[in-house]
Design an enzyme around this catalytic site. Sequence first.
Site, PDB file in Angstrom:
ATOM      1  N   LEU A   1       0.438  -1.568  -0.351  1.00  0.00           N
ATOM      2  CA  LEU A   1      -0.248  -0.236   0.106  1.00  0.00           C
ATOM      3  C   LEU A   1       0.994   1.190   0.227  1.00  0.00           C
ATOM      4  O   LEU A   1       0.580   2.663  -0.348  1.00  0.00           O
ATOM      5  CB  LEU A   1      -0.743   0.207   0.883  1.00  0.00           C
ATOM      6  CG  LEU A   1      -2.200   0.785   0.705  1.00  0.00           C
ATOM      7  CD1 LEU A   1      -2.922   0.274  -0.559  1.00  0.00           C
ATOM      8  CD2 LEU A   1      -2.536   0.988   2.591  1.00  0.00           C
ATOM      9  N   HIS A   2       1.823   0.921   0.671  1.00  0.00           N
ATOM     10  CA  HIS A   2       2.570   3.152   0.605  1.00  0.00           C
ATOM     11  C   HIS A   2       3.402   2.985  -0.284  1.00  0.00           C
ATOM     12  O   HIS A   2       3.993   4.107  -0.505  1.00  0.00           O
ATOM     13  CB  HIS A   2       4.047   1.666   2.372  1.00  0.00           C
ATOM     14  CG  HIS A   2       4.709   1.402   2.577  1.00  0.00           C
ATOM     15  ND1 HIS A   2       4.560   0.422   0.594  1.00  0.00           N
ATOM     16  CD2 HIS A   2       5.770   0.932   3.213  1.00  0.00           C
ATOM     17  CE1 HIS A   2       5.972  -0.144   1.634  1.00  0.00           C
ATOM     18  NE2 HIS A   2       6.886  -0.113   2.256  1.00  0.00           N
ATOM     19  N   ASP A   3       3.394   1.979  -1.648  1.00  0.00           N
ATOM     20  CA  ASP A   3       3.955   2.025  -2.929  1.00  0.00           C
ATOM     21  C   ASP A   3       3.401   2.967  -3.497  1.00  0.00           C
ATOM     22  O   ASP A   3       4.067   3.840  -4.667  1.00  0.00           O
ATOM     23  CB  ASP A   3       4.124   1.003  -3.774  1.00  0.00           C
ATOM     24  CG  ASP A   3       6.115   0.149  -2.915  1.00  0.00           C
ATOM     25  OD1 ASP A   3       6.330   0.515  -2.015  1.00  0.00           O
ATOM     26  OD2 ASP A   3       5.941  -0.805  -3.254  1.00  0.00           O
TER      27      ASP A   3
END
Length: 364
Positions: free
Chosen positions: A272-274
Amino acid sequence: MKSSTDLREQWIAWRNGVIGSPRFQRFAARSPFLRPVARRRARTLFDLVAGFTYSQLLAACIETRLLDHLRGGPRGADDLAARIGLPADAAERLLRTAEGLGLVERLDQRWALGSEGAALLGNPGIAEMVAHHRLLYADLADPLALLRRGGGGGALSRHWHYAEASGAGDAAAVAPYSALMAASQPMVAAQALAAYRFDRHARVLDIGGGEGAFLSAVARAVPELDRGLFDLPAVGERSRARLGDGVAIHRGDFLTDPLPTGYDLITLIRVLHDHDDVPAMQLLRAVRAALPPGGTLLIAEPMAGTRGAGGVGSYFELYLLAMGSGRPRTMQEIGAMLREAGFRRVRPLRTPLPLVASAVTARP
Ligand SMILES: C[S@@+](CC[C@H](N)C(=O)[O-])C[C@H]1O[C@@H](n2cnc3c(N)ncnc32)[C@H](O)[C@@H]1O
């Protein structure tokens, strides 16, 4: 009456005035009561100022494989110099500086592995990350330029093909990041497996599962679980080699292709953080649609605002900025996004090392 913000502002102004005053600094350094605090503060400030030299020294130790040569026990300086391919005086200097960081230590006329060196060798993924940091180091040569252009456009963005380039990426484009992720995966898998009981489920789908290192760790812990992996086609190809025929490999783009259904657990591990907020929301909605009633989504990744994680949050903020896509989010931000995507029961989990990864589950 003063608000708590006003009181805090006054306290910050007073504290900073005291700490920044040369007179107070001289007094604190002489006072037997304040000296330990003064020394600790000076050390912290020095580490902030000089941190880049530590990282570069570490890079030299990794590149020469100095620590690996000490794995079997202490060695003499000349022996080490020959093994790492440096002239004797250069090797001696590298050893002395590495000693200052606890990477090696002297033992009579020989050198042994230091405690930090031993910890590093115990996590092979760290050495891979240190070598990989050459790219981030290049992008950070001018940090203001990076901030002004809003990130990306450098060495790290080229490394992560899907961050800014168009297209899914061929075998050559995905190989470097996939290998790096596989090498650093065991530390992350340990967090997810300690935080969540996978044996409650029958079928798990790991989205953005890379080469399958996470699913391999899950299989060792819960062999009876049916497993599936979804990733870009060229990465899916690589995972086939590691996972064999017993695992369903789904190849596609999770932002444009439908996700496979029939899995009662979906995992997003360091995925998700990408991604920026719009594609991240799109992904969460797609996962919500793919889960059956009663199914679970598990997210595990380093999160912003993690208590006790020190500078780790700043590191990930800069890393993802240089990569040109995504950002670290707080547990609260991820919770709000999950609710907006239609998830109802959002439950933060405890992981043993939140600086490696925090975790949260959500159910439709
Ligand atoms: C940071 S890596 C994490 C890999 C793995 N989960 C791990 O923790 O080691 C992100 C993964 O998401 C995959 N990915 C990125 N964008 C994707 C997309 N649009 N569709 C499918 N997979 C994607 C990448 O190929 C990569 O394998």
